[in-house]
Design an enzyme around this catalytic site. Sequence first.
Site, PDB file in Angstrom:
ATOM      1  N   GLY A  42       1.148  -0.996  -0.329  1.00  0.00           N
ATOM      2  CA  GLY A  42       0.088  -0.122   0.622  1.00  0.00           C
ATOM      3  C   GLY A  42       1.005   1.297   0.129  1.00  0.00           C
ATOM      4  O   GLY A  42       0.262   2.159  -0.032  1.00  0.00           O
ATOM      5  N   GLU A  96       4.410   4.125   6.285  1.00  0.00           N
ATOM      6  CA  GLU A  96       2.741   3.590   6.239  1.00  0.00           C
ATOM      7  C   GLU A  96       2.096   4.034   4.910  1.00  0.00           C
ATOM      8  O   GLU A  96       1.725   4.961   4.987  1.00  0.00           O
ATOM      9  CB  GLU A  96       2.582   2.718   7.690  1.00  0.00           C
ATOM     10  CG  GLU A  96       2.177   1.948   8.037  1.00  0.00           C
ATOM     11  CD  GLU A  96       1.193   0.928   7.737  1.00  0.00           C
ATOM     12  OE1 GLU A  96       1.321   0.837   5.993  1.00  0.00           O
ATOM     13  OE2 GLU A  96       1.534   0.355   8.706  1.00  0.00           O
ATOM     14  N   ASP A  97       1.041   3.461   4.781  1.00  0.00           N
ATOM     15  CA  ASP A  97      -0.479   3.940   4.343  1.00  0.00           C
ATOM     16  C   ASP A  97      -1.144   4.107   4.668  1.00  0.00           C
ATOM     17  O   ASP A  97      -1.341   5.159   4.485  1.00  0.00           O
ATOM     18  CB  ASP A  97      -0.709   3.013   2.824  1.00  0.00           C
ATOM     19  CG  ASP A  97      -0.829   1.297   3.168  1.00  0.00           C
ATOM     20  OD1 ASP A  97      -0.745   0.994   4.617  1.00  0.00           O
ATOM     21  OD2 ASP A  97      -2.073   0.454   2.757  1.00  0.00           O
ATOM     22  N   ASP A 100      -4.685   2.010  10.774  1.00  0.00           N
ATOM     23  CA  ASP A 100      -6.245   1.307  11.270  1.00  0.00           C
ATOM     24  C   ASP A 100      -6.390   1.348  12.474  1.00  0.00           C
ATOM     25  O   ASP A 100      -6.126   2.214  13.416  1.00  0.00           O
ATOM     26  CB  ASP A 100      -6.780   0.494  10.429  1.00  0.00           C
ATOM     27  CG  ASP A 100      -7.947   0.276  10.387  1.00  0.00           C
ATOM     28  OD1 ASP A 100      -9.029   1.071  10.259  1.00  0.00           O
ATOM     29  OD2 ASP A 100      -8.749  -1.298   9.361  1.00  0.00           O
ATOM     30  N   GLY A 102      -3.982  -0.093  14.284  1.00  0.00           N
ATOM     31  CA  GLY A 102      -2.671  -0.063  14.694  1.00  0.00           C
ATOM     32  C   GLY A 102      -2.171  -1.854  14.475  1.00  0.00           C
ATOM     33  O   GLY A 102      -0.524  -1.599  15.138  1.00  0.00           O
ATOM     34  N   THR A 104      -1.326  -3.692  12.397  1.00  0.00           N
ATOM     35  CA  THR A 104      -0.399  -3.642  12.163  1.00  0.00           C
ATOM     36  C   THR A 104       1.283  -3.501  12.232  1.00  0.00           C
ATOM     37  O   THR A 104       2.575  -3.750  11.633  1.00  0.00           O
ATOM     38  CB  THR A 104      -0.122  -3.134  10.157  1.00  0.00           C
ATOM     39  OG1 THR A 104      -1.379  -4.050   9.724  1.00  0.00           O
ATOM     40  CG2 THR A 104       0.823  -4.090   8.811  1.00  0.00           C
ATOM     41  N   LYS A 128      -7.141   6.726  10.622  1.00  0.00           N
ATOM     42  CA  LYS A 128      -8.289   6.405  11.095  1.00  0.00           C
ATOM     43  C   LYS A 128      -8.350   6.560  12.707  1.00  0.00           C
ATOM     44  O   LYS A 128      -8.369   5.051  13.576  1.00  0.00           O
ATOM     45  CB  LYS A 128      -9.093   5.486  10.644  1.00  0.00           C
ATOM     46  CG  LYS A 128      -8.572   5.820   9.156  1.00  0.00           C
ATOM     47  CD  LYS A 128     -10.364   3.995   8.671  1.00  0.00           C
ATOM     48  CE  LYS A 128      -9.545   3.345   7.266  1.00  0.00           C
ATOM     49  NZ  LYS A 128      -9.946   2.516   6.925  1.00  0.00           N
ATOM     50  N   PHE A 149     -14.044   3.749   3.968  1.00  0.00           N
ATOM     51  CA  PHE A 149     -12.547   2.130   3.282  1.00  0.00           C
ATOM     52  C   PHE A 149     -11.939   3.237   2.490  1.00  0.00           C
ATOM     53  O   PHE A 149     -12.268   3.365   1.405  1.00  0.00           O
ATOM     54  CB  PHE A 149     -13.433   1.199   2.736  1.00  0.00           C
ATOM     55  CG  PHE A 149     -12.469   0.092   2.389  1.00  0.00           C
ATOM     56  CD1 PHE A 149     -11.324  -0.471   3.838  1.00  0.00           C
ATOM     57  CD2 PHE A 149     -11.553  -0.038   1.370  1.00  0.00           C
ATOM     58  CE1 PHE A 149     -10.338  -0.772   3.964  1.00  0.00           C
ATOM     59  CE2 PHE A 149     -10.720  -1.233   0.915  1.00  0.00           C
ATOM     60  CZ  PHE A 149     -10.263  -2.084   2.311  1.00  0.00           C
ATOM     61  N   ASP A 156      -5.539  -1.095  -1.760  1.00  0.00           N
ATOM     62  CA  ASP A 156      -6.198  -1.324  -2.816  1.00  0.00           C
ATOM     63  C   ASP A 156      -7.632  -1.549  -1.797  1.00  0.00           C
ATOM     64  O   ASP A 156      -7.588  -1.708  -0.856  1.00  0.00           O
ATOM     65  CB  ASP A 156      -5.791  -2.771  -3.173  1.00  0.00           C
ATOM     66  CG  ASP A 156      -5.486  -4.074  -1.948  1.00  0.00           C
ATOM     67  OD1 ASP A 156      -4.862  -3.504  -0.765  1.00  0.00           O
ATOM     68  OD2 ASP A 156      -5.519  -5.107  -1.886  1.00  0.00           O
ATOM     69  N   ARG A 162      -5.055   0.355  -7.028  1.00  0.00           N
ATOM     70  CA  ARG A 162      -3.343   0.499  -6.629  1.00  0.00           C
ATOM     71  C   ARG A 162      -3.129   2.025  -7.396  1.00  0.00           C
ATOM     72  O   ARG A 162      -2.908   2.922  -6.534  1.00  0.00           O
ATOM     73  CB  ARG A 162      -3.151  -0.583  -6.411  1.00  0.00           C
ATOM     74  CG  ARG A 162      -3.063  -1.010  -5.194  1.00  0.00           C
ATOM     75  CD  ARG A 162      -1.796  -2.188  -5.138  1.00  0.00           C
ATOM     76  NE  ARG A 162      -1.698  -3.283  -4.142  1.00  0.00           N
ATOM     77  CZ  ARG A 162      -2.188  -3.013  -2.812  1.00  0.00           C
ATOM     78  NH1 ARG A 162      -2.329  -2.525  -2.297  1.00  0.00           N
ATOM     79  NH2 ARG A 162      -2.420  -4.573  -1.985  1.00  0.00           N
TER      80      ARG A 162
END
Length: 175
Positions: A42, A96-97, A100, A102, A104, A128, A149, A156, A162
């Site tokens: 991402g 990071e993209d 969310d 957190g 990841t 977010k 989203f 993606d 993407r």
Amino acid sequence: MRLSERPLFSAGAIAARVTELAEAVSRDCAGEPVVATVVLKGALFFAADLLRQLSVPVTLDFVRARSYAGCNSTGHVTLTLTPEQDLRDRRVLIIEDILDTGRTSAAIVDYLRTAGASDIMMCALFDKPSRREVAVHPAHTGFVVDDRFLVGYGLDYEQRYRELPDVYELLGPEV
Ligand code: 5GP
Ligand code: MG
């Protein structure tokens, strides 16, 4: 799937914000070299634009984390690709993209710490905060968004969208 009629974030707005983020990150690094760790897939486009505007020496590496099926986090994160460089005593910038839950980012930070990084900074294009389940402390975030989203500019839905230059909201099935 249906996308919002208009972009939520235009390519121009993203580009302007990325320039500001690059200035902020460069300032933080104060001339010191940094290992840029791009979270695939991402953050690919974001990282390419950000890194070309940094004014500190950069070496490039990648991580790949798996946690997502469709729109819902499974909660469990595994790293399927880890950096090649020796990270001991290095300053690492996680790119990071979107933040969310957190989970990841937290897993990536844990990994980098274990690998011996002396200083870990994170820069995420989107954030977010209302979705957070695990505390993460990004040095810089581009845009705060509520619980929508997003797709485009690297983001993606099931590997699609993407390549879109602008960022749209994914609205749901075609009607
Ligand atoms: P977290 O572990 O913070 O819950 O999830 C982070 C990852 O979930 C992001 O790197 C991204 O891959 C995915 N994700 C979270 N929100 C969105 C979103 O709005 N759009 C897309 N395309 N991916 C998202
Ligand atoms: Mg991702």
